[in-house]
Design an enzyme around this catalytic site. Sequence first.
Site, PDB file in Angstrom:
ATOM      1  N   GLU A 285       0.826  -1.204   0.000  1.00 24.42           N
ATOM      2  CA  GLU A 285       0.000   0.000   0.000  1.00 24.42           C
ATOM      3  C   GLU A 285       0.867   1.264   0.000  1.00 24.42           C
ATOM      4  O   GLU A 285       0.910   2.030   0.972  1.00 24.42           O
ATOM      5  CB  GLU A 285      -0.964  -0.028   1.182  1.00 24.42           C
TER       6      GLU A 285
ATOM      7  N   HIS B 178     -18.423  -9.682   5.610  1.00 21.08           N
ATOM      8  CA  HIS B 178     -17.107  -9.117   5.895  1.00 21.08           C
ATOM      9  C   HIS B 178     -16.465  -9.889   7.029  1.00 21.08           C
ATOM     10  O   HIS B 178     -17.061 -10.052   8.100  1.00 21.08           O
ATOM     11  CB  HIS B 178     -17.219  -7.639   6.284  1.00 21.08           C
TER      12      HIS B 178
ATOM     13  N   GLU C 244      -5.469  -6.952   2.033  1.00 22.88           N
ATOM     14  CA  GLU C 244      -4.198  -7.032   2.767  1.00 22.88           C
ATOM     15  C   GLU C 244      -3.515  -8.393   2.615  1.00 22.88           C
ATOM     16  O   GLU C 244      -2.531  -8.682   3.292  1.00 22.88           O
ATOM     17  CB  GLU C 244      -4.349  -6.709   4.259  1.00 22.88           C
TER      18      GLU C 244
ATOM     19  N   GLU D 276      -9.216   3.773  -0.395  1.00 21.51           N
ATOM     20  CA  GLU D 276      -9.249   4.190   1.007  1.00 21.51           C
ATOM     21  C   GLU D 276      -8.162   5.213   1.326  1.00 21.51           C
ATOM     22  O   GLU D 276      -8.351   6.091   2.179  1.00 21.51           O
ATOM     23  CB  GLU D 276      -9.117   2.972   1.919  1.00 21.51           C
TER      24      GLU D 276
END
Length: 704
Positions: A172, A414, A485, A509
């Site tokens: 990221e 989720h 991730e 994000e």
Amino acid sequence: MKYLAIIWCTLFLVTAGVAAQELTSPNGNFTMEFTVLADGTPTYQLSYKDQEVIKTSKLGLELKDDAQSLLNGFRVADTETASFDETWTPVWGEESEIRNHYNELAVTLNQTETDRTMIVRFRLFDEGLGFRYEFPQQKNLVYFVIKEERTQFAMTGDHTALWIPGDYDTQEYDYNKSKLSEIRGKFDAAVTGNASQTQFSKTGVQTALMMKTDAGLYINLHEAALINYACMHLNLDDKNMIFESWLTPDARGDKGHLQAPCKTPWRTVMVSDDARDILASRITLNLNEPNAIEDTSWIHPVKYVGVWWEMITGKSSWAYTNDYPSVKLGETDFENAKPNGTHAANTAHVKEYIDFAAKHGFDAVLVEGWNVGWEDWFGHSKDYVFDFVTPYPDFDVEGIHEYAKSKGVKMIMHHETSGSTRNYERHIDTAYQFMNKYGYDAVKSGYVGDMLPRGEYHYSQWINNHYQYALEKAADYHIMVNAHEAVRPTGICRTYPNLIGNESARGTEYQAFGGSNANHVTILPFTRLVGGPMDYTPGIFEMDIEKLNPDNHSHVNSTICNQLALYVTLYSPLQMAADLPEHYNQFMDAFQFIKDVAVDWEQSVYVEAEPGDYVTIARKAKNSGEWFVGSVNGYDKRTSEIKLDFLEKGKKYVATIYRDAKDAHYKTNPQAYEIDTKTVKSNSKLKIDVAPGGGYAISIVEKK
């Protein structure tokens, strides 16, 4: 399936350092040469159109606690050559058929002193090279530990690279553009904060690595079929311009525990004098095994909305209450806790999203923060952090299920693991059964923070095996997976097409965490997306985050038309309209493109491309025959001139063009756009001005 395979073999003995083996691509543009040096070191060299791309580079693996590593002392025992050509049908993808065409050379090496055998298998496609190490069943090499893989990629010059820091835990990062020789000096500034990160070298970078030579050749280094192995980074010897593989270690520092028979992932080198060829290449998919799921009828593309962006921006919260400094599942009393008033995953609010999805034709709604444990989920190295089935008091699982079903909308589950892989595996069957019971056929999993077991990294062999375990277990329950991730994709979605998305890069994000580089989305197609689709979560229309959360001063570095184009340029069978419904209601004419755009394609045409500057792609929707075009731009204002020769000749079409307004700018005027329609044909040309950080999107429908 169309299938053709022709194989022939030659077997002979060659002493070390005497003869070279040559392999040519089907179209003749590539030549790969394998040779063994005088000391028995295996090497390869790659040329493209008679230009050397990879200089003579060493191959082999260094073993731990072993007097003789697999680096030298080899002789060629035999060779096998083959040619393969098939066309296969993906469950979903950028086209309805994919050709897998290559010439192959398998070199069996015998290490004389140890009597060990190692095979190096090369596959040369029209787009580039793939190669891997194979270890057959043998007496003198059974269980072994890798200290380091020593695969080299020797560059021919000081190329310009688009790179992110080598890191065992995250991808990221914003991309950096520099000469290879400049990486060391720019490295520290390139490292920005993350929930979990571990760098290993001031010249370490990640794959897929995109480069351009002074002569105009585009080179991409990556890997394919990362199974039961550690993720590969690249470490640069910046004096000699040689990249060497650098594997992610486990908690003990070992780079891999192997048992013969076994094989490594493929190492890939893609090369072209046209950047569009990199985007069009299917090497990564083709180097993976065919589909392992017999019945794929339950796997389907998804366009969704969800309670996510308002939490990422800080407008709402994942946690239900502020009463407790810590939470223990089964012991903490949530029924009598005071709600904090900002919890987004409540029944009434989720029903609003379901209504919005149903009204505008979306397939599904993702809800995060519905299950107990979010009060202290992060940063505490908790093993037992979530159970993935217990809802907060304000989330009615049964009621939501029935309401969504009545509206014809699916719910997306989720599962945030907080990096605790043992806890996820502990609960995974129960969690997937819960999903089956309530009609959730897709899950977004997350691995935020440092990994558990403690000391493991996100990309180590052990943790990569966990991701694969979760994926295969999901297939048993007919569940599609969107892993965030997790390790970067390497084409495994061909074998397990229930892997419909990954994050594994800097997604939307980060626009709420301070913003991303305005040209970021012009780079991702050449890097992250080489391995598979990304759940980038596009579609942000309100760029000023302060309007959602007065304490968040971030700005989304994009225009609205850039956001629209992402649905075409950043391929995924899983696409989110990430912004709040009220923001779409303000720009309903622009929102129409998001409603219309497909998520599964029959054909893709790569119209324009220059990494870091611009990408323009046209795609034909599967079944409908409609075309959609997306173009994203970097920092410099430009005029895009494209031909529509991909359209069927003799037909007329209506093109609806969503373009930046003349005064649009990602920073100062991001919401300025224009929409117009025109009749077009296959010989039509379009000339469209594109703003800095801007773009355009076009829907093309046959004129009746």
